[in-house]
Design an enzyme around this catalytic site. Structure first.
Site: not given
Length: 691
Positions: A448-449, A534, A606, A652, A673-674
């Site tokens: 979620w960052k 990360h 990543e 992505s 991620g997003g």
């Protein structure tokens, strides 16, 4: 309700697919006919003279290929979102064009299905309205389309369909259309098909005369035609009742020298007649004039008639004679009729007692060695037996449909065997006798960052949990949240379905480190995992390999499993140093672990240049890197440990590209991620393991 929706979507999809395949195929087998129709449209808007013929011909081939390929893509549910949106856009444009055709009436037939099926402009508009509605339904829920082939094998069908249909167009350009739907096909007696049967209804017309007298304009019919004091202005004739129209109604042959109508004498002539058809001698291909001259000489020698039918001027006829040395007689006929007779300029017909028994493109004319006896003794002088429609349909099925069916069948059998293997893994009795090792975990983890407040985070966790409890995933699912969410989110998760992880932990056990959160604290919230290494921690907080090594040891000491990240920058990728960078990151922070501790490590590759940029490593690039990582794990811990290590891709990754990425043998899932911040998007990626 959802089942009904899926049924409706797939009925619409199949209707679109079959229509597009039929429409594309009939255009592809007659590219010149499609070109003529495009030229008619351009003529209606006064652009025909401005557009070169090679452009309209290329457009004809391209249009056929697009329609056919879209139909196949819809049939097999290939690239569902892209295909459905392109179909909707295509149908929207076509529907607007047919609205114009219906209102302006520039052509009598839109040419949707070539000469195979003729529709009125009104029928075409209704058809397109239905199809655009179907396209809207499919585009609304593209994921409801049931796949006939797995995503990993879609490229085979895509390439095969495009190559097949373009190859078909080129072959039919070189020869003649595979199927001849026009009135002048082999087996037709032209004179008989020009005859109106006795007693057939006649077409009725009504003529209206517009007359003027003393400044007053009125309309009259033949029944009330006025006296001579009225001045004639105009006349308008309309069909009031359509009568019988013979299949061939516009075939007239005039002598180029006398202008005499010699249609009946040519069509009634007993025996054999060659007709060289050249709609435009100015644009005719003259590369095979020697073969044409030899056929003319053969016809003279064996008593067969030979005429050249053209719509050309005297000047063009004279030029053709000069170039080719032609001595055969020339006759005049309508250019549109000649283009309808044969799709070649020039092309050759052979008539026997007025019946068409042979048609040849100028590229495949009968050769001298074939013309070695009188026509009645040669195969070309007989009505061909192999020209039945059923045999040609069979050839199409064998060359296109059968390979696709076999490919789809093999793909489905493979999918079924994978399902059987998955059931075998769940069978304890089978596992007792199974000698092969257990497959490594497939994982989808969300990061979620620094997003979502506590209330929104708990709400999202509950939504994800409910969705996955209701529909059990085919992989392990982890959500890694900010520190403030951990304890609250742990209360709403069924951690047998959704595991909980933190985004970081400190490199110290405890003490005066304001703002830091230790591995012990993370564990006490109920978390099972922690993300370490990360790229954002390395870039913004300058975490070194030594710091990460301390974090790794503390996390493992407190019973946490680790999602360890590695990856290269764009500059490092361009310098081809990605392998060197990734290996250094692993060696500096996790390769000091023993084999037992290593079992708690999940690697997440990543590429930094693909995080949050919208750029994505291709599936082949990702697979290449993950295969390399597995190889260096094997060097360190052995092949068996490497095969048991789950390695994820991040950067992505989204629902649209996850199936392709996850189909690769070394990609065991994704660190998201997003796309993990919305339940539907996150679940779409999780569901990629079901495709």
């Amino acid at each position: 309700m959802s089942k009904l929706r899926v049924v409706i979507a797939n009925v619409c999809r199949l209707l679109l697919a079959l229509t597009f395949i039929l429409s594309g195929y009939v255009k592809a087998i007659d590219p010149l006919g499609t070109q003529y129709k495009i030229t008619d449209y351009l003529a209606a808007i006064d652009l025909a003279a401005m557009v070169p013929q090679w452009t309209t011909l290329s457009a004809a081939v391209a249009l056929a290929a697009i329609e056919f390929a879209l139909g196949v893509f819809l049939l097999f549910a290939i690239k569902r979102q892209f295909t459905s949106r392109l179909t909707l856009a295509f149908m929207a444009v076509m529907t607007l064009i047919t609205v114009w055709i219906y209102i302006a009436d520039p052509v009598k037939d839109c040419g949707c299905f070539g000469d195979a099926l003729t529709l009125t402009n009104g029928e075409t508009l209704l058809k397109n309205i239905l199809l655009v509605l179907c396209a809207a339904v499919v585009a609304w829920r593209p994921s409801d389309m049931v796949r006939l082939i797995s995503s990993s094998n879609q490229w085979l069908v895509m390439n095969y369909a495009v190559v097949y249909i373009i190859g078909t167009s080129l072959w039919c350009l070189y020869t003649l259309p595979t199927f001849d739907f026009r009135p002048y096909h082999i087996g037709v007696n032209i004179k008989q098909d020009m005859t109106v049967p006795e007693g057939a209804p006649q077409t009725e017309y009504e003529t209206t005369f517009i007359m003027k007298k003393n400044g007053t304009t009125k309309e009259f019919t033949a029944d009330n035609y006025p006296d001579s004091t009225w001045q004639f202005v105009d006349a308008r004739t309309v069909v009031t009742k359509q009568g019988y129209e013979p299949p061939i109604h516009d075939f007239i042959i005039d002598s180029a020298t006398t202008g005499e109508d010699i249609t009946d004498s040519i069509l009634s002539r007993p025996g054999y007649t060659f007709l060289l058809v050249a709609p435009s001698l100015a644009r005719a291909d003259d590369s095979n004039f020697g073969d044409i001259d030899q056929i003319y000489e053969y016809a003279q020698e064996h008593g067969a008639a030979f005429y050249c039918l053209t719509a050309s001027t005297d000047k063009d006829i004279a030029r053709w004679r000069d170039i080719t040395g032609a001595e055969y007689p020339f006759c005049l006929s309508d250019e549109t009729t000649l283009k309808t007779i044969i799709r070649s300029n020039p092309g050759l017909l052979l008539l026997k007692n007025g019946t068409i028994i042979g048609k040849w493109s100028h590229n495949l004319l009968p050769q001298t060695d074939e013309l070695n006896a009188p026509l009645h003794q040669l195969s070309i002088g007989q009505m061909p037996k192999q020209s039945s429609t059923s045999s040609r349909i069979l050839k199409v099925m064998l060359t296109f449909l059968l390979p696709l069916f076999l490919l789809s069948l093999a793909d489905r059998l493979w999918a079924w065997s994978k399902w059987v293997r998955s059931k075998q893994k769940e069978n304890n009795i089978f596992q007792i006798f199974k000698s092969k090792k257990k497959m490594r975990k497939k994982i989808v983890a969300g990061n979620w960052k620094m997003n979502l407040n506590l209330q929104d985070g708990v709400a999202l966790a509950k939504e994800i949990n409910e969705a996955l409890v209701a529909e059990k995933p085919n992989c392990e699912v982890i959500i890694c949240t900010p520190f403030i969410h951990l304890a609250s989110v742990a209360q709403v998760l069924d951690q047998n379905v959704v595991a909980l992880g933190a985004e970081n932990c400190a490199d110290k056990v405890k003490g005066a480190y304001t703002g830091e959160v230790s591995a012990e604290m993370v564990k006490s919230t109920g978390a099972q995992y922690v993300i370490l290494g990360h790229s954002e921690r390395r870039q913004y907080y300058h975490e070194t390999a030594e710091i990460l090594k301390e974090k790794v040891d503390l996390a493992l000491a407190n019973g946490l499993k680790i999602l360890f990240c590695c990856g290269e920058t764009l500059e490092e990728r361009k310098a081809e140093k990605q392998n060197e960078v990734v290996k250094a990151e692993l060696e500096g922070s996790v390769f000091h672990l023993d084999a037992e501790a290593w079992k708690n490590i999940v690697i997440a590759y990543e590429p930094i240049w693909a995080i949050g940029t919208g750029m994505t490593a291709t599936s082949d690039q990702a697979e290449e890197m993950l295969a390399y990582i597995r190889s260096i794990v094997a060097e360190k811990y052995g092949q068996e440990a490497a095969e048991d290590t789950s390695i994820l891709y991040g950067g992505s990754c989204k629902a649209s590209n996850a199936p392709e990425l996850f189909s690769k043998p070394n990609i065991d899932g994704g660190l998201i991620g997003g796309a993990s911040l919305k339940c539907a998007d996150f679940k779409g990626i999780i569901d990629a393991w079901k495709k």
